[in-house]
Structures are given as structure tokens and as C-alpha cells.
Design a protein around this motif. Sequence first.
Motif, PDB file in Angstrom:
ATOM      1  N   LEU A  84      -7.109  -0.629   2.111  1.00  0.00           N
ATOM      2  CA  LEU A  84      -8.414  -1.209   1.836  1.00  0.00           C
ATOM      3  C   LEU A  84      -8.210  -2.707   1.654  1.00  0.00           C
ATOM      4  CD1 LEU A  84     -10.061   1.297  -0.694  1.00  0.00           C
ATOM      5  CD2 LEU A  84     -10.560   1.008   1.738  1.00  0.00           C
ATOM      6  N   VAL A  85      -8.918  -3.495   2.426  1.00  0.00           N
ATOM      7  CA  VAL A  85      -8.723  -4.949   2.430  1.00  0.00           C
ATOM      8  C   VAL A  85     -10.014  -5.634   2.013  1.00  0.00           C
ATOM      9  CG1 VAL A  85      -8.118  -6.953   3.841  1.00  0.00           C
ATOM     10  CG2 VAL A  85      -6.988  -4.748   4.248  1.00  0.00           C
ATOM     11  N   ASN A  86      -9.872  -6.578   1.074  1.00  0.00           N
ATOM     12  CA  ASN A  86     -11.000  -7.395   0.636  1.00  0.00           C
ATOM     13  C   ASN A  86     -10.996  -8.680   1.455  1.00  0.00           C
ATOM     14  OD1 ASN A  86     -13.123  -8.527  -0.756  1.00  0.00           O
ATOM     15  ND2 ASN A  86     -11.938  -9.036  -2.582  1.00  0.00           N
ATOM     16  N   SER A  87     -11.974  -8.814   2.346  1.00  0.00           N
ATOM     17  CA  SER A  87     -12.035  -9.996   3.214  1.00  0.00           C
ATOM     18  C   SER A  87     -12.645 -11.166   2.437  1.00  0.00           C
ATOM     19  CB  SER A  87     -12.872  -9.703   4.460  1.00  0.00           C
ATOM     20  OG  SER A  87     -12.309  -8.649   5.194  1.00  0.00           O
ATOM     21  N   ARG A  88     -11.926 -12.311   2.449  1.00  0.00           N
ATOM     22  CA  ARG A  88     -12.391 -13.495   1.726  1.00  0.00           C
ATOM     23  C   ARG A  88     -12.459 -14.678   2.686  1.00  0.00           C
ATOM     24  NH1 ARG A  88      -8.182 -13.361  -3.268  1.00  0.00           N
ATOM     25  NH2 ARG A  88      -6.759 -13.341  -1.479  1.00  0.00           N
ATOM     26  N   TRP A  89     -13.646 -15.260   2.834  1.00  0.00           N
ATOM     27  CA  TRP A  89     -13.832 -16.357   3.777  1.00  0.00           C
ATOM     28  C   TRP A  89     -13.111 -17.622   3.339  1.00  0.00           C
ATOM     29  CZ3 TRP A  89     -16.031 -20.842   2.011  1.00  0.00           C
ATOM     30  CH2 TRP A  89     -16.734 -20.770   0.805  1.00  0.00           C
ATOM     31  N   TYR A  90     -12.860 -17.760   2.028  1.00  0.00           N
ATOM     32  CA  TYR A  90     -12.270 -18.982   1.503  1.00  0.00           C
ATOM     33  C   TYR A  90     -10.759 -18.907   1.360  1.00  0.00           C
ATOM     34  CZ  TYR A  90     -12.325 -16.135  -2.760  1.00  0.00           C
ATOM     35  OH  TYR A  90     -12.136 -15.125  -3.663  1.00  0.00           O
ATOM     36  N   TRP A  91     -10.155 -17.724   1.626  1.00  0.00           N
ATOM     37  CA  TRP A  91      -8.719 -17.557   1.442  1.00  0.00           C
ATOM     38  C   TRP A  91      -8.247 -16.409   2.303  1.00  0.00           C
ATOM     39  CZ3 TRP A  91      -5.525 -21.007   0.062  1.00  0.00           C
ATOM     40  CH2 TRP A  91      -4.243 -20.713  -0.393  1.00  0.00           C
ATOM     41  N   PHE A  92      -6.956 -16.091   2.214  1.00  0.00           N
ATOM     42  CA  PHE A  92      -6.426 -14.986   2.999  1.00  0.00           C
ATOM     43  C   PHE A  92      -7.016 -13.659   2.514  1.00  0.00           C
ATOM     44  CE2 PHE A  92      -2.993 -18.207   3.141  1.00  0.00           C
ATOM     45  CZ  PHE A  92      -2.928 -18.384   4.503  1.00  0.00           C
ATOM     46  N   ASP A  93      -7.125 -12.708   3.453  1.00  0.00           N
ATOM     47  CA  ASP A  93      -7.583 -11.373   3.071  1.00  0.00           C
ATOM     48  C   ASP A  93      -6.599 -10.748   2.083  1.00  0.00           C
ATOM     49  OD1 ASP A  93      -9.656 -11.760   4.777  1.00  0.00           O
ATOM     50  OD2 ASP A  93      -8.874 -10.486   6.374  1.00  0.00           O
ATOM     51  N   GLU A  94      -7.128  -9.926   1.180  1.00  0.00           N
ATOM     52  CA  GLU A  94      -6.309  -9.327   0.129  1.00  0.00           C
ATOM     53  C   GLU A  94      -6.351  -7.807   0.235  1.00  0.00           C
ATOM     54  OE1 GLU A  94      -6.033  -9.329  -4.774  1.00  0.00           O
ATOM     55  OE2 GLU A  94      -7.909  -9.827  -3.766  1.00  0.00           O
ATOM     56  N   ARG A  95      -5.182  -7.168   0.266  1.00  0.00           N
ATOM     57  CA  ARG A  95      -5.126  -5.718   0.272  1.00  0.00           C
ATOM     58  C   ARG A  95      -5.254  -5.213  -1.162  1.00  0.00           C
ATOM     59  NH1 ARG A  95      -0.056  -2.415   2.695  1.00  0.00           N
ATOM     60  NH2 ARG A  95       0.858  -2.947   0.677  1.00  0.00           N
ATOM     61  N   VAL A  96      -6.312  -4.456  -1.427  1.00  0.00           N
ATOM     62  CA  VAL A  96      -6.592  -4.006  -2.791  1.00  0.00           C
ATOM     63  C   VAL A  96      -6.380  -2.509  -2.962  1.00  0.00           C
ATOM     64  CG1 VAL A  96      -8.196  -5.897  -3.247  1.00  0.00           C
ATOM     65  CG2 VAL A  96      -9.049  -3.779  -2.219  1.00  0.00           C
ATOM     66  N   GLY A  97      -6.174  -1.790  -1.871  1.00  0.00           N
ATOM     67  CA  GLY A  97      -5.919  -0.354  -1.954  1.00  0.00           C
ATOM     68  C   GLY A  97      -4.965   0.076  -0.858  1.00  0.00           C
ATOM     69  N   TYR A  98      -4.108   1.063  -1.171  1.00  0.00           N
ATOM     70  CA  TYR A  98      -3.102   1.467  -0.194  1.00  0.00           C
ATOM     71  C   TYR A  98      -2.715   2.924  -0.421  1.00  0.00           C
ATOM     72  CZ  TYR A  98       1.236   1.421   2.549  1.00  0.00           C
ATOM     73  OH  TYR A  98       2.230   1.687   3.467  1.00  0.00           O
ATOM     74  N   SER A  99      -2.472   3.643   0.675  1.00  0.00           N
ATOM     75  CA  SER A  99      -1.992   5.014   0.605  1.00  0.00           C
ATOM     76  C   SER A  99      -1.019   5.250   1.745  1.00  0.00           C
ATOM     77  CB  SER A  99      -3.163   6.009   0.705  1.00  0.00           C
ATOM     78  OG  SER A  99      -2.687   7.345   0.592  1.00  0.00           O
ATOM     79  N   ARG A 100       0.054   5.963   1.451  1.00  0.00           N
ATOM     80  CA  ARG A 100       1.081   6.246   2.454  1.00  0.00           C
ATOM     81  C   ARG A 100       1.491   7.711   2.358  1.00  0.00           C
ATOM     82  NH1 ARG A 100       6.823   6.015   3.300  1.00  0.00           N
ATOM     83  NH2 ARG A 100       7.373   4.990   5.288  1.00  0.00           N
ATOM     84  N   VAL A 101       1.392   8.409   3.472  1.00  0.00           N
ATOM     85  CA  VAL A 101       1.754   9.817   3.535  1.00  0.00           C
ATOM     86  C   VAL A 101       2.919   9.960   4.516  1.00  0.00           C
ATOM     87  CG1 VAL A 101       0.936  12.162   3.965  1.00  0.00           C
ATOM     88  CG2 VAL A 101      -0.668  10.412   3.166  1.00  0.00           C
ATOM     89  N   ARG A 102       3.991  10.602   4.076  1.00  0.00           N
ATOM     90  CA  ARG A 102       5.167  10.809   4.936  1.00  0.00           C
ATOM     91  C   ARG A 102       5.440  12.305   5.035  1.00  0.00           C
ATOM     92  NH1 ARG A 102      11.056  10.705   4.429  1.00  0.00           N
ATOM     93  NH2 ARG A 102      12.002   9.632   6.225  1.00  0.00           N
TER      94      ARG A 102
END
Length: 205
Positions: A84-102
Motif C-alpha cells: 500500500l503506497v501513499n502518493s505524495r505530490w510534494y515528496w517521494f511516494d511512501e509505502r505504508v503497508g506491506y504483506s509477503r507470502v512465501r
Amino acid sequence: MHCLKSSDFLPRLLRMTVAALLLALIGQASSAHGEASIEIKSVRIKPVEGAYEFDADFQITLNHKLEHALEKGIVLYFVTELSLVNSRWYWFDERVGYSRVREGLSYYALTRQYRLTRGALSQNFGSLSDALQALSRVRDRPINASEELIPNAEYTVELRTRLDIAALPKPFQVETLGSREWDLGSGTLRWNTRLPSQKLQDNSK
């Protein structure tokens, strides 16, 4: 010297053209049948107890090379990642959520069964198609958040699943270099969505 009449030339040319087209179609069908692929069919993000989880469905097809590797006792590991990425027009996009299944897919010649392993859990299947069907279903996977996720706020979702080449034995890793037969992944699917609202807790008795 034998001369070909114009009345014979056109039907002959037509037959040759049709035959060439049929051969081309057969060749394409044979090539497509032997290709490995992963296709994202659906994905759903859902609220649960103040957090979020996701479900996803894929269509996974193995080629003869990967099936042969399974039969030789090689475990194929698949990794599914959602961000889940928070898009910010004034700075780099920020990843705020993550899930990994192996998940690991293996074959046991003595029992003639396929095994799907997810962490400490494992399940056996009598056929490769059944094992792939189970592998294609990801359910109730928690999304780890680095900050509070805001319901109804818009986020960019990134989802992909792939064969983990780095988990293969070293000799097979060398074989995969530059080989399309081992290049198995869905690519990254990106879209914008608003997170669903959390369900209200029913405290009535």
C-alpha cells in the motif's frame, strides 16, 4: 517443358497459403501450451479487527521445464507481495503497508503426491493441477502497516507474485540465467483504491 496453366495456379496458391497459415497456428498453439505464466485474476482488501487483510486469486501455469524440476525433487518457492503506497505530490511516494507470502511447492516420488507448504503448515495433493489451484488462492493475509491506515483514504496498491529464483539450488540458479523457461511472474499490477471502512463492533448481548 511443362507449363502451369493460370487456371491451376490460383487454386494451388490458395492451398499453399491455407497450409502455411495452419502450420503457423499449430506452431503458436504448441508454443503457448509450453509456456509458464502467472495471471492475476482478482484481489480484495478487507477490514478486520482494526487492521486490513487481502485475498487474491491467480492462474498459474507451469511449463515442462518446471514440472521436470519438481519431479527431480526441486522445491519451487513462490512469493506474493502486496504494498500500500501513499502518493505524495510534494515528496517521494511512501509505502505504508506491506504483506509477503512465501509458499513452497514440491513433489514426493515415493507417495506420488504434491505438497504445498506455507510456513509451518503443509497440505498434500494427488495431482499437480489440484496443488496449483490451492497455490493460486491467497486468503486472509494480514497487511502490516507502518502507520495508521485511514479508512476511505486513497492509496496505490501494488500486487505481484513470482517464482523465487534465489531459493533454487545453486546449479539451477546458473541454469536460469538468461532462460525464459525459468522466468515466471505476474508482473506488478498497480491501481488506486479507497480502503473500506472498518466494521462496527456489535457489543449488544
